[in-house]
Design a protein around this motif. Sequence first.
Motif, PDB file in Angstrom:
ATOM      1  N   GLY A 225       0.806  -1.213   0.000  1.00 28.25           N
ATOM      2  CA  GLY A 225       0.000   0.000   0.000  1.00 28.25           C
ATOM      3  C   GLY A 225       0.837   1.259   0.000  1.00 28.25           C
ATOM      4  O   GLY A 225       2.066   1.233  -0.122  1.00 28.25           O
ATOM      5  N   GLU A 226       0.145   2.379   0.141  1.00 30.92           N
ATOM      6  CA  GLU A 226       0.809   3.679   0.157  1.00 30.92           C
ATOM      7  C   GLU A 226       1.635   3.855   1.428  1.00 30.92           C
ATOM      8  O   GLU A 226       1.291   3.342   2.485  1.00 30.92           O
ATOM      9  N   PHE A 227       2.711   4.627   1.294  1.00 29.04           N
ATOM     10  CA  PHE A 227       3.493   5.009   2.452  1.00 29.04           C
ATOM     11  C   PHE A 227       2.819   6.211   3.139  1.00 29.04           C
ATOM     12  O   PHE A 227       2.019   6.914   2.536  1.00 29.04           O
ATOM     13  N   PRO A 228       3.161   6.446   4.390  1.00 30.83           N
ATOM     14  CA  PRO A 228       2.534   7.568   5.103  1.00 30.83           C
ATOM     15  C   PRO A 228       2.908   8.910   4.480  1.00 30.83           C
ATOM     16  O   PRO A 228       3.938   9.043   3.810  1.00 30.83           O
ATOM     17  N   PRO A 229       2.080   9.924   4.721  1.00 27.77           N
ATOM     18  CA  PRO A 229       2.410  11.275   4.235  1.00 27.77           C
ATOM     19  C   PRO A 229       3.427  11.954   5.142  1.00 27.77           C
ATOM     20  O   PRO A 229       3.909  11.371   6.117  1.00 27.77           O
ATOM     21  N   HIS A 230       3.745  13.200   4.814  1.00 29.32           N
ATOM     22  CA  HIS A 230       4.596  14.069   5.632  1.00 29.32           C
ATOM     23  C   HIS A 230       6.017  13.517   5.788  1.00 29.32           C
ATOM     24  O   HIS A 230       6.709  13.837   6.762  1.00 29.32           O
ATOM     25  N   ASP A 231       6.436  12.664   4.849  1.00 27.58           N
ATOM     26  CA  ASP A 231       7.787  12.075   4.890  1.00 27.58           C
ATOM     27  C   ASP A 231       8.041  11.274   6.160  1.00 27.58           C
ATOM     28  O   ASP A 231       9.193  11.122   6.604  1.00 27.58           O
ATOM     29  N   ILE A 232       6.994  10.739   6.751  1.00 29.69           N
ATOM     30  CA  ILE A 232       7.144   9.893   7.928  1.00 29.69           C
ATOM     31  C   ILE A 232       7.538   8.494   7.470  1.00 29.69           C
ATOM     32  O   ILE A 232       6.863   7.904   6.628  1.00 29.69           O
TER      33      ILE A 232
END
Length: 322
Positions: A225-232
């Motif tokens: 799936g997608e990675f988390p936002p905000h470069d976390i």
Amino acid sequence: MHFFRLIAVLLFAGHSSAAGPEFWANEWPNTDFNNTSVNSWVEVLSGGPSKDGIPAIDAPSFVLANEGNNFSSLEPVITVEIPGETPRAYPIRYLIWHEIVNDQVGDIPIAVTFCPLCNSGIVFDRRTAEGVLSFGVSGKLRNSDMIMYDRETESWWQQAIGEAIVGELTGTELQSLPSWMESWEKFTARNPDGLVVAQPDYSRAYGSNPYVSYDSSYRPFLYSGEFPPHDIPALARVVRVGDSAWPLSRIATEGVVQESDITISWEAGQASALDAGSLGQGRDVGNIRVRNNLGEDVAHDVMFAFVFHAFWPDGNWMLGPS
């Protein structure tokens, strides 16, 4: 070869693949696959072990915490403190191999759960409108999170959200109970007369970590799936309360965060269970407590960021001041 790497070898050898409900129905003839909230079956995979290949613990035995247990001081336990009952510790050294403990504390039947691939440790009340349930490990994963099943209807349950996603009980939600992960040292200092689960009667390397260096990996195991936002980073820990997540790094830096009518505190002195080969030797990830304005403990989870994003894609990221 470490356990999760061995599973990966088996998977890539063709022993597991994404499949639709028609495929899983062959293995689960008692599960109603016509009743489901799963929209994308690509998310559902076999983790390697079959149904009950990872055996849940039922009605565990306990010993006194002060009876000379050989636990490392910093190794983690899940603590359950129900008013009027003796506090209990459920060591991750057992849960990392069994993932579910079905227990009863006073009048409350509980399921203590831990998903190693998600670092998700949640305690559920096993009482539902359909009766008291007992849980086992299905061997299936969705977004790398353990899918549990209840033995009464063989419905599938998503551990991270505590909700039935396949079967007769689809849509039924379990109540999460206040619990927290802390070091053995902290549990015994507060509860010298507390109880701790006795070593289960299985042949397992209790105290060792079969997922060495997992929580410093770039990509989660069996996750597309997608990675988390905000470069976390995907495997950064976050403190989840409801549909909000606070990066553990922020809590550790600030020490105490008071937001959304809760107080989250951090204190050093708990080893990561998913780092070094020995559970007590992992790097220090600290101890978290979450309380409301009355000082009462609040149900929460310390999970990896990718899990929060997968199951709460519109969730609130509590990043603090810009």
